[in-house]
Design an enzyme around this catalytic site. Structure first.
Site, PDB file in Angstrom:
ATOM      1  N   GLY A  97       0.839  -1.193   0.000  1.00  0.00           N
ATOM      2  CA  GLY A  97       0.000   0.000   0.000  1.00  0.00           C
ATOM      3  C   GLY A  97       0.870   1.237   0.000  1.00  0.00           C
ATOM      4  CD  GLN A 102       3.774   5.924   2.312  1.00  0.00           C
ATOM      5  OE1 GLN A 102       2.765   5.355   1.927  1.00  0.00           O
ATOM      6  NE2 GLN A 102       4.823   5.266   2.764  1.00  0.00           N
ATOM      7  CB  CYS A 144       6.039   2.313   6.857  1.00  0.00           C
ATOM      8  SG  CYS A 144       5.463   3.816   6.058  1.00  0.00           S
ATOM      9  CG  LEU A 145       6.973   1.486   0.674  1.00  0.00           C
ATOM     10  CD1 LEU A 145       6.190   1.877  -0.578  1.00  0.00           C
ATOM     11  CD2 LEU A 145       8.098   0.531   0.315  1.00  0.00           C
ATOM     12  CG  HIS A 187       0.286   1.302   7.295  1.00  0.00           C
ATOM     13  ND1 HIS A 187       1.327   0.769   8.027  1.00  0.00           N
ATOM     14  CD2 HIS A 187       0.858   2.185   6.431  1.00  0.00           C
ATOM     15  CE1 HIS A 187       2.475   1.327   7.622  1.00  0.00           C
ATOM     16  NE2 HIS A 187       2.215   2.180   6.640  1.00  0.00           N
ATOM     17  CD  GLU A 188      -0.669   2.496   2.864  1.00  0.00           C
ATOM     18  OE1 GLU A 188      -0.207   3.650   2.792  1.00  0.00           O
ATOM     19  OE2 GLU A 188       0.067   1.503   2.984  1.00  0.00           O
ATOM     20  CG  HIS A 191       0.969   7.004   5.481  1.00  0.00           C
ATOM     21  ND1 HIS A 191       2.180   7.485   5.931  1.00  0.00           N
ATOM     22  CD2 HIS A 191       1.161   5.681   5.245  1.00  0.00           C
ATOM     23  CE1 HIS A 191       3.071   6.494   5.970  1.00  0.00           C
ATOM     24  NE2 HIS A 191       2.475   5.384   5.565  1.00  0.00           N
TER      25      HIS A 191
HETATM   26 ZN    ZN Z   1       3.360   3.514   5.481  1.00  0.00          ZN
END
Ligand code: ZN
Length: 207
Positions: A97, A102, A144-145, A187-188, A191
């Protein structure tokens, strides 16, 4: 359901040719800064905002802006989703995701890999909000990226209802999501509100 709208680069260039004549305006709704970033990485992987960098870290903590119907009908939106898809599926650094902040776009837009569907497609959600959370929660490991090299154990709701605007018609929709896919959504969507999983993790370890 939301399916990623695929537009070939040739068609995309043609669209840009016909609509790209009045620069500096904001008929599209997107800011000049957002347009510049989207265009800079045209059909490419976009650089990720990471917490190790101070200005990225501050950016990731911002609350993002909602998207309008005009904005999602603009070619910049189509470009952004195709570039976010390239970024999250980068074989060297892939995720399940990604949220627009991000990649430096502070807007309420996420991509989620639908592990709950047979072909596990990535789908995009505009202005997603969680309007129901189950009482039942479960712990699971997340990465997480934007938080390179770490993972953490986070408690999440096992079932949620997500309200969002349809990616094509902009009509309000509600989806009930369970299991690992519900974790990705939580999670997304965090953000979009400047929240990172490390804020919620009981345990944080090096990957
Ligand atoms: Zn993340």
């Amino acid at each position: 359901m939301q399916i990623i709208r695929y537009i070939s680069p040739i068609l995309l260039s043609a669209t840009m040719f016909f609509t790209g004549c009045d620069k500096g305006q904001n008929k599209s709704g997107w800011s000049d800064e957002e347009i510049a970033l989207i265009e800079q990485y045209s059909n490419e992987i976009m650089p990720l905002q990471v917490i190790d960098n101070e200005s990225d870290s501050l950016f990731l903590r911002k609350s993002s802006l909602s998207l309008t119907k005009t904005e999602i009908e603009s070619p910049y939106f189509t470009k952004l989703i195709s570039q976010m898809l390239l970024t999250v599926t980068n074989p060297e650094n892939e995720g399940v995701g990604i949220a627009a902040p991000q990649v430096g776009i502070s807007r309420k837009l996420i991509a989620v890999q639908r592990i709950d569907k047979e072909s596990e497609p990535f789908e995009f959600f505009v202005n997603p909000q969680i309007i129901y959370k189950s009482e039942e929660q479960q712990n699971g490991w997340e990465g997480c990226l934007s938080v390179p090299g770490k993972r953490g154990n986070v408690k999440r709701h096992t079932k949620i209802v997500v309200e969002h605007n349809n990616i094509e018609s902009f009509e309000l929709q509600h989806d009930t999501i369970e299991g690992f896919t519900a974790i990705i959504f939580q999670h997304e969507i965090d953000h979009l509100n400047g929240i990172l999983y490390i804020d919620r993790a009981d345990t944080l370890t090096i990957k």
